[in-house]
Motif scaffolding. Structure first.
Motif, short mmCIF file in Angstrom:
data_model
loop_
_atom_site.label_atom_id
_atom_site.label_comp_id
_atom_site.label_asym_id
_atom_site.label_seq_id
_atom_site.Cartn_x
_atom_site.Cartn_y
_atom_site.Cartn_z
N LEU A 72 -11.82 11.73 -5.98
CA LEU A 72 -11.45 10.82 -7.06
C LEU A 72 -10.00 10.41 -6.95
O LEU A 72 -9.12 11.24 -6.72
CB LEU A 72 -11.67 11.49 -8.42
N THR A 73 -9.76 9.12 -7.12
CA THR A 73 -8.39 8.62 -7.19
C THR A 73 -7.86 8.90 -8.59
O THR A 73 -8.63 9.24 -9.50
CB THR A 73 -8.35 7.11 -6.90
N SER A 74 -6.57 8.70 -8.77
CA SER A 74 -6.01 8.91 -10.11
C SER A 74 -6.61 7.90 -11.10
O SER A 74 -6.85 8.25 -12.27
CB SER A 74 -4.49 8.80 -10.09
N SER A 75 -6.89 6.69 -10.66
CA SER A 75 -7.51 5.71 -11.57
C SER A 75 -8.96 6.09 -11.88
O SER A 75 -9.42 5.88 -13.00
CB SER A 75 -7.42 4.29 -11.01
N ASP A 76 -9.68 6.68 -10.89
CA ASP A 76 -11.04 7.18 -11.16
C ASP A 76 -11.00 8.28 -12.21
O ASP A 76 -11.82 8.31 -13.12
CB ASP A 76 -11.68 7.75 -9.89
N ARG A 77 -10.06 9.19 -12.05
CA ARG A 77 -9.94 10.31 -13.01
C ARG A 77 -9.65 9.78 -14.42
O ARG A 77 -10.25 10.23 -15.39
CB ARG A 77 -8.84 11.27 -12.59
N ALA A 78 -8.73 8.83 -14.50
CA ALA A 78 -8.36 8.28 -15.81
C ALA A 78 -9.57 7.58 -16.45
O ALA A 78 -9.84 7.77 -17.64
CB ALA A 78 -7.19 7.32 -15.66
N LEU A 79 -10.29 6.80 -15.66
CA LEU A 79 -11.46 6.09 -16.20
C LEU A 79 -12.56 7.08 -16.60
O LEU A 79 -13.17 6.94 -17.65
CB LEU A 79 -12.00 5.08 -15.19
N ALA A 80 -12.80 8.09 -15.77
CA ALA A 80 -13.82 9.09 -16.09
C ALA A 80 -13.45 9.83 -17.38
O ALA A 80 -14.32 10.07 -18.23
CB ALA A 80 -13.99 10.06 -14.93
N LEU A 81 -12.18 10.17 -17.52
CA LEU A 81 -11.73 10.88 -18.72
C LEU A 81 -11.88 9.99 -19.96
O LEU A 81 -12.40 10.43 -20.99
CB LEU A 81 -10.28 11.34 -18.56
N THR A 82 -11.47 8.75 -19.85
CA THR A 82 -11.59 7.81 -20.97
C THR A 82 -13.05 7.59 -21.33
O THR A 82 -13.41 7.56 -22.52
CB THR A 82 -10.93 6.46 -20.60
#
Length: 138
Positions: free
Chosen positions: A25-35
């Motif tokens: 996961l990229t940092s943007s993937d992590r942020a989107l998954a968390l959101t």
């Protein structure tokens, strides 16, 4: 296969891909998954809360969960998109449910869902919530 089982298979595959480092996961993937996970949790609450609601409200919450997933899917690509697409596909039966009787005329192919089906769909959403939270933890 029921919605819970399909989502469980998706969650298992996601975990395996992350473990095997096939999916990073990229940092943007992590942020989107968390959101997305947080938004799903805001929409579909704990079982005791959801089950106390009228069916029409439960259906609204499930449809909103589908909307959250669809918007998130539109904002990503790759494995996270594939995971979310699989989740949307698993929850697709919700789109054909209605909570109101049809007094006269057609129902456009919708069906009345029973309480067990609502519970199954809500459990599947909770499993998605948990999976999205788990995959965001490094």
């Amino acid at each position: 296969m029921d919605m819970r089982r399909i989502v469980a298979v998706l969650a298992e595959e996601a975990g395996q891909q992350l473990h095997d480092q096939v999916w990073e996961l990229t940092s943007s993937d992590r942020a989107l998954a968390l959101t997305t996970g947080t938004s799903l949790r805001d929409v579909v609450g704990p079982p005791d809360v959801q089950e106390a609601l009228p069916q029409i409200t439960r259906l609204e919450h499930l449809r909103e969960a589908l909307a959250v997933l669809a918007v998130s899917l539109a904002r990503t690509h790759g494995r996270l998109a594939w995971f979310m697409s699989g989740a949307l596909n698993a929850l697709e039966p919700v789109l054909r449910w209605r909570a109101m009787p049809a007094d006269h005329g057609g129902t456009f192919g919708t069906v009345l869902a029973d309480p067990e089906q609502y519970t199954e769909a809500e459990d599947a959403v909770r499993l998605l919530q948990d999976t999205l939270t788990r995959i965001t933890t490094p």
